[in-house]
Design an enzyme around this catalytic site. Structure first.
Site, PDB file in Angstrom:
ATOM      1  N   GLY A  85      86.286  65.388  82.860  1.00 54.65           N
ATOM      2  CA  GLY A  85      85.600  64.504  82.607  1.00 54.65           C
ATOM      3  C   GLY A  85      84.793  64.739  81.359  1.00 54.65           C
ATOM      4  O   GLY A  85      84.571  65.805  80.924  1.00 54.65           O
ATOM      5  N   GLY A 176      85.035  72.118  83.871  1.00 53.92           N
ATOM      6  CA  GLY A 176      84.324  72.273  85.215  1.00 53.92           C
ATOM      7  C   GLY A 176      84.882  72.897  86.075  1.00 53.92           C
ATOM      8  O   GLY A 176      85.601  73.722  85.936  1.00 53.92           O
ATOM      9  N   ASP A 207      77.315  67.424  85.816  1.00 56.04           N
ATOM     10  CA  ASP A 207      76.835  67.439  87.182  1.00 56.04           C
ATOM     11  C   ASP A 207      76.228  68.759  87.561  1.00 56.04           C
ATOM     12  O   ASP A 207      75.519  68.769  88.633  1.00 56.04           O
ATOM     13  CB  ASP A 207      78.053  67.337  88.265  1.00 56.04           C
ATOM     14  CG  ASP A 207      78.770  65.997  88.142  1.00 56.04           C
ATOM     15  OD1 ASP A 207      78.090  65.147  87.675  1.00 56.04           O
ATOM     16  OD2 ASP A 207      79.859  65.720  88.849  1.00 56.04           O
TER      17      ASP A 207
HETATM   18  O1  F6P Z   1      82.639  65.628  86.777  1.00 54.13           O
HETATM   19  C1  F6P Z   1      81.640  64.751  86.314  1.00 54.13           C
HETATM   20  C2  F6P Z   1      81.795  63.400  86.549  1.00 54.13           C
HETATM   21  O2  F6P Z   1      81.106  62.596  85.742  1.00 54.13           O
HETATM   22  C3  F6P Z   1      81.281  63.051  88.129  1.00 54.13           C
HETATM   23  O3  F6P Z   1      79.894  63.016  88.031  1.00 54.13           O
HETATM   24  C4  F6P Z   1      81.973  61.802  88.335  1.00 54.13           C
HETATM   25  O4  F6P Z   1      82.193  61.468  89.541  1.00 54.13           O
HETATM   26  C5  F6P Z   1      83.338  62.062  87.562  1.00 54.13           C
HETATM   27  O5  F6P Z   1      82.906  62.721  86.669  1.00 54.13           O
HETATM   28  C6  F6P Z   1      83.705  60.697  87.216  1.00 54.13           C
HETATM   29  O6  F6P Z   1      84.807  60.713  86.152  1.00 54.13           O
HETATM   30  P1  F6P Z   1      86.225  60.130  85.977  1.00 54.13           P
HETATM   31  O7  F6P Z   1      85.997  58.763  86.422  1.00 54.13           O
HETATM   32  O8  F6P Z   1      86.813  60.556  84.660  1.00 54.13           O
HETATM   33  O9  F6P Z   1      87.068  60.656  87.066  1.00 54.13           O
END
Ligand code: F6P
Length: 437
Positions: A85, A176, A207
């Site tokens: 993300g 991550g 996170d």
């Molecule tokens: O990994 C970070 C994060 O922001 C999480 O908190 C969240 O669940 C996720 O990414 C959502 O990202 P996407 O919609 O890109 O999967």
């Protein structure tokens, strides 16, 4: 725990950095390999080690420039990939990697892979970008990543084939936990083939859930942006009789964003995070607590992390995203409806305002403190890579930049400790019950 760091081989080349090895000559110093940072700085642990001469306290290698390097900067080829993300500061890291490699070590073959690990396999079909100072000089002003990103696993054999074909010496992976797990598999494949390719991670996630890393870049910017939503919710809640402000924030498994933002903006009366289960009903449930709070104070602000309370929802465990995470149901909307129906049922007149800043908190550029953090992480990543360290990420521990084996960092997820300082601050700041049952 084994905190030793793998090396590709002896570092035989003099570093081109003009640094000193003498303290007191007013020139910055190289870091020597025996400089180590304690894992646990408590006196009790130190005394236990002193009492047992055979035991050595657990420690990390200190990050920083070494006097000798493994790779010849004139010949080495370096790759950079950003995965997972989006996260504030990713462009700062790319920029600092390129600037450090180019201006300080004289590395001129720097390649950017597009859209995460998909850019490292032929099936992705993406071109490789030449990264130069001219290309990266202004990118830190923007959120996102100039390389693009993606989620999902790619076959490590195929990735290592690509690295081999390109004659790459160092791959910097910015990502991550999923990305780092992928990096560890790539590192294992490189080791199995006995190749001399260094894998260096830069931990990126809003996170803040990477083990052995006190903070990840982007986290501070993300929770700081979330504060605007909390302020808005508080103003709305105070502006109406029985006003309820409900804010949903990201945080799939770890509630750091919600917990930290709530202490930083202490108008919050209740924080719900995945690590601490809550209950709606019963004497000590959320709904009775809310009714009490409205009766006594006339308004309430609740912050809910997206990963909490999934047991209350009908999540389909088979539905997963490209990273393999179960797709979450929306706890924020669920609570909005539930609170509304419960208050209506007992005849309480209320006004509920729901705010979900969603992707706004992670698509922004880094704040100055995160930019500073990103720059130093990247500089230390370059020092480690050029020196031939591998299978590691640059971490931050006891206020010092250190080398962390990826293997250990991904062994388990970092969670908010329900008996730790952060959660105690949340309880003291909000006054919410320590237990919901
Ligand atoms: O990994 C970070 C994060 O922001 C999480 O908190 C969240 O669940 C996720 O990414 C959502 O990202 P996407 O919609 O890109 O999967």
């Amino acid at each position: 725990m084994d905190l030793s760091i793998s090396r590709l081989g002896p570092a035989k080349i003099n570093s081109p950095l003009r640094l000193s090895t003498e303290r007191g000559d007013r020139v910055c110093n190289f870091v020597s390999d025996d400089e180590r940072i304690l894992y646990d700085v408590s006196l009790r642990t130190c005394q236990a080690c002193r009492n047992d001469p055979a035991s050595v306290p657990l420690s990390f290698e200190r990050a920083g420039p070494r006097e000798h390097i493994y790779f010849d900067p004139n010949k080495v080829r370096v790759g950079i990939v950003t995965c997972g993300g989006l996260c504030p500061g990713t462009n700062d890291v790319i920029r600092s990697l390129v600037m450090e490699l180019h201006y300080h070590y004289g590395v001129n073959r720097i390649y950017g892979f597009k859209y995460g690990y998909a850019g490292l396999v032929p099936e992705g079909g993406y071109d490789v970008i030449d990264l130069t100072p001219a290309i990266v000089k202004n990118i830190h002003h923007d959120g996102g990543t100039i390389l693009g990103s993606s989620r999902g696993h790619q076959d490590e054999d195929t990735i290592v084939d690509t690295l081999e074909r390109m004659g790459l010496g160092i791959l910097f992976t910015i990502g991550g936990d999923g990305t780092l797990r992928g990096a560890q598999k790539i590192h294992e494949e490189i080791t199995a083939r006995n190749l001399k390719i260094s894998m260096i991670g830069v931990p990126k996630t809003i996170d803040n859930d990477i083990s052995l890393v006190e903070k990840t870049f982007g986290f501070e910017t993300a929770f700081s942006i979330a504060i605007d939503s909390i302020r808005g919710a508080h103003v709305e809640a105070e502006g109406a009789p029985n006003g309820v402000g409900l804010v949903k924030l990201m945080g799939r498994h770890s509630g750091y964003i919600a917990a930290t933002a709530a202490v930083a903006e202490p108008d919050v009366n209740c924080v719900l995070i995945p690590e601490i289960p809550f209950f709606l009903d019963g004497d000590k449930g959320l709904i009775p607590w809310l009714r009490n709070r409205l009766e006594s104070r006339g308004h309430a602000v609740i912050v809910v992390a997206e990963g909490v309370g999934q047991d209350l929802l009908e999540a389909d465990k088979n539905e997963r995203d490209a990273s393999g995470n179960v797709r979450l149901e929306d706890i924020g909307l669920f609570l909005k409806r539930k609170i509304a129906s419960e208050l209506k049922a007992v005849g309480v007149k209320y006004s509920l305002k729901y705010i979900d800043p969603s992707y706004i908190i992670r698509s922004a550029p880094a704040n100055p403190n995160d930019s500073l953090f990103c720059a130093t992480l990247a500089q230390n990543a370059v020092h480690a890579g050029l020196n031939g360290r591998t299978g590691m990420l640059v971490g931050y521990w006891n206020n010092v930049f250190v080398h962390v084996p990826i293997r250990e960092a991904v062994a388990e997820r970092k969670l908010v400790d329900s008996e730790g300082e952060l959660w105690r601050s949340v309880l003291e700041s909000t006054g919410q019950p320590a237990r919901w049952k």
